[in-house]
Structure formats: structure tokens, C-alpha cells
Design a protein around this motif. Structure first.
Motif, PDB file in Angstrom:
ATOM      1  N   ASP A  11       0.810  -1.227   0.000  1.00  9.55           N
ATOM      2  CA  ASP A  11       0.000   0.000   0.000  1.00  9.55           C
ATOM      3  C   ASP A  11       0.841   1.274   0.000  1.00  9.55           C
ATOM      4  O   ASP A  11       0.307   2.367   0.142  1.00  9.55           O
ATOM      5  CB  ASP A  11      -0.950   0.020   1.218  1.00  9.55           C
ATOM      6  N   GLY A  12       2.166   1.141  -0.156  1.00 12.77           N
ATOM      7  CA  GLY A  12       3.045   2.316  -0.236  1.00 12.77           C
ATOM      8  C   GLY A  12       2.751   3.102  -1.510  1.00 12.77           C
ATOM      9  O   GLY A  12       2.238   2.546  -2.489  1.00 12.77           O
ATOM     10  N   ARG A  13       3.077   4.415  -1.482  1.00 14.52           N
ATOM     11  CA  ARG A  13       2.787   5.259  -2.648  1.00 14.52           C
ATOM     12  C   ARG A  13       4.075   5.824  -3.222  1.00 14.52           C
ATOM     13  O   ARG A  13       5.035   6.070  -2.496  1.00 14.52           O
ATOM     14  CB  ARG A  13       1.882   6.415  -2.257  1.00 14.52           C
ATOM     15  N   ILE A  14       4.066   6.052  -4.529  1.00 12.36           N
ATOM     16  CA  ILE A  14       5.202   6.693  -5.189  1.00 12.36           C
ATOM     17  C   ILE A  14       4.656   7.593  -6.296  1.00 12.36           C
ATOM     18  O   ILE A  14       3.654   7.235  -6.957  1.00 12.36           O
ATOM     19  CB  ILE A  14       6.208   5.649  -5.750  1.00 12.36           C
ATOM     20  N   GLU A  15       5.279   8.767  -6.470  1.00 12.52           N
ATOM     21  CA  GLU A  15       4.821   9.673  -7.526  1.00 12.52           C
ATOM     22  C   GLU A  15       5.078   9.035  -8.893  1.00 12.52           C
ATOM     23  O   GLU A  15       6.152   8.475  -9.122  1.00 12.52           O
ATOM     24  CB  GLU A  15       5.586  10.986  -7.443  1.00 12.52           C
ATOM     25  N   THR A  16       4.104   9.161  -9.782  1.00  9.07           N
ATOM     26  CA  THR A  16       4.211   8.522 -11.097  1.00  9.07           C
ATOM     27  C   THR A  16       5.461   8.990 -11.845  1.00  9.07           C
ATOM     28  O   THR A  16       6.130   8.201 -12.509  1.00  9.07           O
ATOM     29  CB  THR A  16       2.931   8.814 -11.918  1.00  9.07           C
ATOM     30  N   ARG A  17       5.824  10.295 -11.677  1.00  8.75           N
ATOM     31  CA  ARG A  17       6.974  10.794 -12.445  1.00  8.75           C
ATOM     32  C   ARG A  17       8.283  10.166 -11.958  1.00  8.75           C
ATOM     33  O   ARG A  17       9.293  10.228 -12.634  1.00  8.75           O
ATOM     34  CB  ARG A  17       7.031  12.324 -12.423  1.00  8.75           C
ATOM     35  N   ARG A  18       8.280   9.551 -10.784  1.00  9.91           N
ATOM     36  CA  ARG A  18       9.499   8.922 -10.258  1.00  9.91           C
ATOM     37  C   ARG A  18       9.584   7.428 -10.585  1.00  9.91           C
ATOM     38  O   ARG A  18      10.568   6.770 -10.249  1.00  9.91           O
ATOM     39  CB  ARG A  18       9.570   9.059  -8.736  1.00  9.91           C
ATOM     40  N   VAL A  19       8.550   6.898 -11.232  1.00 15.70           N
ATOM     41  CA  VAL A  19       8.531   5.452 -11.497  1.00 15.70           C
ATOM     42  C   VAL A  19       9.421   5.127 -12.695  1.00 15.70           C
ATOM     43  O   VAL A  19       9.304   5.748 -13.750  1.00 15.70           O
ATOM     44  CB  VAL A  19       7.072   4.987 -11.774  1.00 15.70           C
ATOM     45  N   SER A  20      10.301   4.160 -12.520  1.00 17.46           N
ATOM     46  CA  SER A  20      11.157   3.734 -13.638  1.00 17.46           C
ATOM     47  C   SER A  20      10.383   2.760 -14.523  1.00 17.46           C
ATOM     48  O   SER A  20       9.684   1.863 -14.033  1.00 17.46           O
ATOM     49  CB  SER A  20      12.405   3.052 -13.082  1.00 17.46           C
ATOM     50  N   LEU A  21      10.521   2.946 -15.831  1.00 14.10           N
ATOM     51  CA  LEU A  21       9.788   2.093 -16.770  1.00 14.10           C
ATOM     52  C   LEU A  21      10.695   1.025 -17.382  1.00 14.10           C
ATOM     53  O   LEU A  21      10.345   0.407 -18.380  1.00 14.10           O
ATOM     54  CB  LEU A  21       9.158   2.947 -17.878  1.00 14.10           C
ATOM     55  N   VAL A  22      11.842   0.812 -16.764  1.00 14.55           N
ATOM     56  CA  VAL A  22      12.791  -0.148 -17.341  1.00 14.55           C
ATOM     57  C   VAL A  22      12.227  -1.567 -17.280  1.00 14.55           C
ATOM     58  O   VAL A  22      12.248  -2.296 -18.271  1.00 14.55           O
ATOM     59  CB  VAL A  22      14.162  -0.068 -16.615  1.00 14.55           C
TER      60      VAL A  22
END
Ligand code: OAD
Length: 248
Positions: free
Chosen positions: A132-143
Motif C-alpha cells: 500500500d506504499g505510494r510513489i509519484e508517477t513521475r518517479r517510477v522507472s519504466l525499465v
């Protein structure tokens, strides 16, 4: 100047409790394609195959690869247009109170509106399906697909997929904003997805005037809208704001 715009400006200039309901059409001039109609996202991909919660649970990598990655690209680049800015100006003028938006792009907040109900959630954040942790979408790596949380759980956007419930909090705040406004401004929505499309009906039954802005007619236009202004939201808001400023 279109007489509908003059009439809408007169009504809005005299109002102090306006609620807006917005949809994908308001963000088209910011470069975000709508869902339905020509050039719409659902013309390119089948929503049941990519935007239903069952599809995501079955194959999250596929949904990330095709739908969420593309949305991230488009939303990252988008900036508020004249229609978003017009709604922000209406708030600073003390006319507009609340925006109920079906959009997940965050452009109303970027434009400066402070009371925005994100009816279908927000694309700005991802939530881990495990911890249930959150992370900003702009910080998500798409590798790696699908992107994962530090705990190894799969990330999903904090917006609703088809087949999911609207949050009770969003629902009750929206009903209140709809039933307590004197004008509802309905901008750039096909008014075909429930329960969002029901908000203008709630407003109308509670005595509000409905002003609709859309590049084409919708199921609301004939029987629900008191005033229909046809055209692109950005152009219309430019003219509307000019008229309202003259009247205040
Ligand atoms: P739609 O794509 O269904 O409708 C967009 C509306 O905007 C149409 O009525 C167009 O005529 C109008 N439009 C397009 N360009 C415009 C412009 N420049 N100015 C003014 N109007 C314009 O989008 P929504 O009604 O927002 O849900 O769709 C509702 C929901 O369906 C979305 O929130 C999404 C989708 O499936 C989920 O993903 C859960």
C-alpha cells in the motif's frame, strides 16, 4: 460574440456558488486525447482489454506497456490550457467553488484550482498492491514491466479502472457540490459514464442552471442543459472570461 456566451457570462457574473463537472474534452487542447469519438483512445484500444481491473489483474505488464506507459508520456508533457485557466480565474473571482473532474491528469490543480474532486482518482501517484506504499508517477522507472515497489509488489495508478467503485468520499462530496450549486458548468464530457454523468441531473433537480460547453451535442444537451455553447473549450473560456470581467 456568440449570444450564448453573453448569456452564460451574465449568469456566471451574478453567481457565487458554481460547481464545474469536467471531462476529457477540456484537456484535448493540452494535447491529451479524449476517450470517445474521432481520435479517441477507445478507438485505438479496447477498454475491456486494457482498462478493466480484471485485465490489469490478469496481465499487469501488458496494461502498463500499452495503456499506462502512454498515459504517463502524454500527461508528463501536458500543461493547462485556456479552459483550465479560465476555471482557475473563476475561483479567484469568488464565482466557482468546486470542480468535479473525471480527468486524472491533475491539470486543474496545476492551473490553480484548490477544491478539485478527482472523481476517477489521480494519475499523479502509483500505489503498491502489496504494501500500500505510494510513489509519484513521475518517479517510477519504466525499465522493468510491470514497475514494482521496493517491497516487490506491483504498482498500479491511483485511478479507478472499469469494474471498480468510486470512492465513497468522492461520491458524497460530489453529490453535495452538485446539489448545493446555483450553476453547474459542464465542460468537455460526453456524459456517458455513470455515476459522474448523473451529477448534472442532481444539480438540475436541486434547482441549478446547467451551462454546457462541448464541441458537440451530448445526451444532456436537449433535456438537461439550459444553455449549450458549442465549440472548443479553450476558445470559449477566453471569450467567456472577457465578458465576465466586463460585468464585474
Ligand atoms: P469522452 O472522451 O467520453 O468525451 C469527451 C467529450 O469532450 C466529448 O463529448 C467531445 O465532444 C468533447 N470535446 C472534445 N474536444 C473538445 C474541446 N476541445 N472542447 C470541448 N469539448 C471537447 O470523455 P469523458 O466524458 O471524460 O473513465 O469520459 C468519461 C470517462 O470515460 C473517463 O473519465 C474515463 C473514460 O472511460 C475511466 O477511465 C474510469
Amino acid at each position: 460574440m456568440n449570444s450564448q456566451i453573453k448569456n452564460a457570462a451574465r449568469d456566471l457574473a451574478a453567481a457565487d456558488r458554481v460547481t464545474a463537472l469536467t471531462g476529457a474534452g477540456i484537456s484535448v487542447e493540452s494535447g491529451i486525447p479524449p476517450f470517445r469519438g474521432k481520435g479517441g483512445l477507445w478507438e485505438k484500444i479496447d477498454p475491456m482489454e486494457y482498462a478493466h481491473i480484471d485485465a490489469f489483474m490478469k496481465d499487469p505488464a501488458k496494461v502498463w506497456q500499452v495503456l499506462i506507459r502512454e498515459m504517463k508520456d502524454v500527461v508528463d508533457r501536458a500543461r493547462p490550457n485556456a479552459a483550465h485557466q479560465g476555471l482557475a480565474r473563476l475561483e479567484t473571482m469568488g464565482i466557482l467553488k468546486t470542480i468535479i473532474t473525471q480527468n486524472v491528469d491533475g491539470l486543474h490543480q496545476l492551473a490553480g484550482n484548490t477544491d478539485v474532486i478527482e472523481f476517477h482518482g489521480s494519475f499523479a501517484w502509483q500505489r503498491c498492491m502489496n504494501c500500500d506504499g505510494r510513489i509519484e508517477t513521475r518517479r517510477v522507472s519504466l525499465v522493468d514491466m510491470p514497475p514494482k515497489c521496493l517491497c516487490g509488489g506491483i504498482l498500479r495508478p491511483e485511478c479507478v479502472f472499469f469494474g471498480e467503485m468510486i470512492s465513497l468520499d468522492h461520491m458524497s462530496r460530489s453529490r453535495l457540490a452538485a446539489s448545493s450549486c446555483d450553476i453547474m458548468l459542464v465542460v468537455g464530457t460526453s456524459a456517458t459514464v455513470q455515476p459522474a454523468a448523473y451529477m448534472p441531473i442532481i444539480a438540475k433537480r436541486a434547482g441549478a442552471r446547467i451551462i454546457e460547453i462541448n464541441s458537440e451535442r451530448t445526451p444532456l444537451t436537449r433535456d438537461v442543459s439550459d444553455l449549450f455553447i458549442e465549440g472548443k473549450a479553450g476558445n470559449i473560456f477566453d471569450c467567456l472570461l472577457m465578458e465576465i470581467e466586463k460585468l464585474r
